[in-house]
Design a protein around this motif. Structure first.
Motif, PDB file in Angstrom:
ATOM      1  N   GLN A 184       0.831  -1.211   0.000  1.00  0.00           N
ATOM      2  CA  GLN A 184       0.000   0.000   0.000  1.00  0.00           C
ATOM      3  C   GLN A 184       0.865   1.261   0.000  1.00  0.00           C
ATOM      4  O   GLN A 184       0.585   2.220  -0.736  1.00  0.00           O
ATOM      5  CB  GLN A 184      -0.932  -0.003   1.215  1.00  0.00           C
ATOM      6  N   THR A 189      -4.590  -7.742  -9.203  1.00  0.00           N
ATOM      7  CA  THR A 189      -5.359  -6.501  -9.061  1.00  0.00           C
ATOM      8  C   THR A 189      -4.541  -5.248  -9.305  1.00  0.00           C
ATOM      9  O   THR A 189      -5.082  -4.204  -9.679  1.00  0.00           O
ATOM     10  CB  THR A 189      -5.953  -6.409  -7.645  1.00  0.00           C
ATOM     11  N   ASP A 194      -3.488  -3.540  -7.014  1.00  0.00           N
ATOM     12  CA  ASP A 194      -4.114  -2.627  -6.058  1.00  0.00           C
ATOM     13  C   ASP A 194      -4.042  -3.251  -4.664  1.00  0.00           C
ATOM     14  O   ASP A 194      -4.731  -4.238  -4.376  1.00  0.00           O
ATOM     15  CB  ASP A 194      -5.568  -2.367  -6.452  1.00  0.00           C
ATOM     16  N   GLU A 246      -7.424  -3.171  -2.701  1.00  0.00           N
ATOM     17  CA  GLU A 246      -8.326  -4.220  -3.144  1.00  0.00           C
ATOM     18  C   GLU A 246      -7.864  -5.567  -2.592  1.00  0.00           C
ATOM     19  O   GLU A 246      -8.685  -6.421  -2.230  1.00  0.00           O
ATOM     20  CB  GLU A 246      -8.377  -4.273  -4.672  1.00  0.00           C
ATOM     21  N   THR A 247      -6.547  -5.746  -2.505  1.00  0.00           N
ATOM     22  CA  THR A 247      -5.997  -6.977  -1.933  1.00  0.00           C
ATOM     23  C   THR A 247      -6.472  -7.157  -0.494  1.00  0.00           C
ATOM     24  O   THR A 247      -6.902  -8.243  -0.095  1.00  0.00           O
ATOM     25  CB  THR A 247      -4.456  -6.946  -1.981  1.00  0.00           C
ATOM     26  N   LYS A 254      -9.166  -5.893   0.852  1.00  0.00           N
ATOM     27  CA  LYS A 254     -10.603  -6.155   0.823  1.00  0.00           C
ATOM     28  C   LYS A 254     -10.894  -7.626   0.541  1.00  0.00           C
ATOM     29  O   LYS A 254     -11.805  -8.216   1.135  1.00  0.00           O
ATOM     30  CB  LYS A 254     -11.279  -5.284  -0.239  1.00  0.00           C
ATOM     31  N   ARG A 255     -10.129  -8.217  -0.359  1.00  0.00           N
ATOM     32  CA  ARG A 255     -10.367  -9.625  -0.694  1.00  0.00           C
ATOM     33  C   ARG A 255     -10.075 -10.536   0.492  1.00  0.00           C
ATOM     34  O   ARG A 255     -10.763 -11.535   0.713  1.00  0.00           O
ATOM     35  CB  ARG A 255      -9.538 -10.027  -1.907  1.00  0.00           C
TER      36      ARG A 255
END
Length: 316
Positions: free
Chosen positions: A25, A53, A55, A58-59, A61-62
């Motif tokens: 991040q 991704t 991202d 997003e990683t 979040k998954r």
């Protein structure tokens, strides 16, 4: 290297490897491009999600989605920790559970306590791609071949099967047959895949690793305890040798997180962000000056880098 680019190696470590997300991040926020990712075990899983991704948010979040899923409950990963054991390292936890469970499973001739089917269900929540070629970033997952004893770099084919092989903890998950190999967790021989994440000689190589904490109150009770402790010490020394080969090392500081406490995701991400922020000036300096590290200079720097790693390992 006109752009801000690096290659990154993500080490093994179970739940502690979720700190890699925080590191990614910070790099993303700084606008640093990841040219290639090499990961081992849980580090490979994190690396694969990011490679798909591109991202890191997003990683994260998954992984949160995974933790809320029925597949995670069925996997058995969340029930492995014995809370009567105060040690937080992988080998302490594995020994405690093996003592209580191995006899039952040996009677049924199983190659692992848990099922690869359930691990694959978890991976399918994290990864939507079917093949390595569908990823946005060049990526490789490390595994260990039980037949030859060598590390195996997986770079093509079925990505779910490749990640399954890279994270098949010996004794817990059965070995995975792939390309003539019989594969288990890459952490057995390649805990931090620094040698596999570079593309060109002048790439800036960053290694991220969260080593387990040694129990300083260790008192062996039997021969098995001593064998496990010896293996733990051996693995920590291998960790140091592998990590020292990178240009820059990032060690997120984790105090008491056990290898299977994935529910502490947010803590791990925060620790990764803090560690990456601290090392960011050094990363940017390497990129800005475009330091070319040829074979000779890499060899000459190995000892000093090893000493730097060793100082950190003495703290944990």
């Amino acid at each position: 290297m006109d752009q801000k680019e690096i290659c990154i190696a993500l080490g093994q470590g179970g739940a502690r490897s979720l700190a890699h997300i925080g590191v990614l991040q910070i790099l993303q926020e700084e606008g640093i491009t990841i040219k290639k990712i090499a990961g081992t075990s849980a580090g490979a899983i994190v690396g694969a999600v990011f490679a798909e991704t591109n991202d890191a948010f997003e990683t994260q979040k998954r992984f949160k989605t995974l933790l809320k899923s029925d597949a995670y409950e069925r996997s058995g990963l969340g029930t492995l920790k014995d809370h009567t054991v105060h040690g937080v390292n992988f080998w302490e936890q594995i020994t405690t559970r093996i003592k209580g469970m191995i006899a039952l499973n040996l009677a049924q001739s199983k190659l692992g306590i848990l099922r690869n089917k359930h691990l694959k269900e978890c991976l399918e929540i994290l990864i939507f791609s079917n093949d390595f070629s569908q990823l946005q970033i060049s990526f490789s997952a490390m595994a260990t071949d039980l037949i030859s004893g060598c590390e195996v770099e997986i770079t093509s084919g079925d990505i779910i099967k490749g990640l399954n092989a890279s994270s098949a903890i010996p004794g817990f998950f059965p070995p995975v047959k792939l390309g003539g190999y019989l594969l288990v967790d890459g952490g057995v021989c390649c805990p931090v895949p620094v040698e596999h994440c570079g593309i060109n000689r002048d790439d800036v190589i960053v290694a991220v690793h969260v080593p387990s904490k040694l129990n300083c109150e260790y008192k062996p009770e039997n021969a098995l305890d001593i064998m496990v402790r010896a293996e733990e010490i051996n693995m920590r020394n291998l960790d140091q040798v592998k990590t020292a080969r990178a240009d820059i090392q990032i060690f997120p500081y984790i105090q008491d997180v056990a290898w299977n406490e994935l529910h502490r995701l947010d803590e791990m991400v925060a620790a990764g962000r803090k560690a990456a922020q601290k090392m960011l000036p050094r990363i940017l300096k390497f990129i800005k000056t475009k330091i070319e590290l040829n074979s000779e200079s890499r060899d000459s720097n190995t000892q000093s880098l090893f000493q730097e790693c060793r100082k950190f390992y003495k703290k944990v």
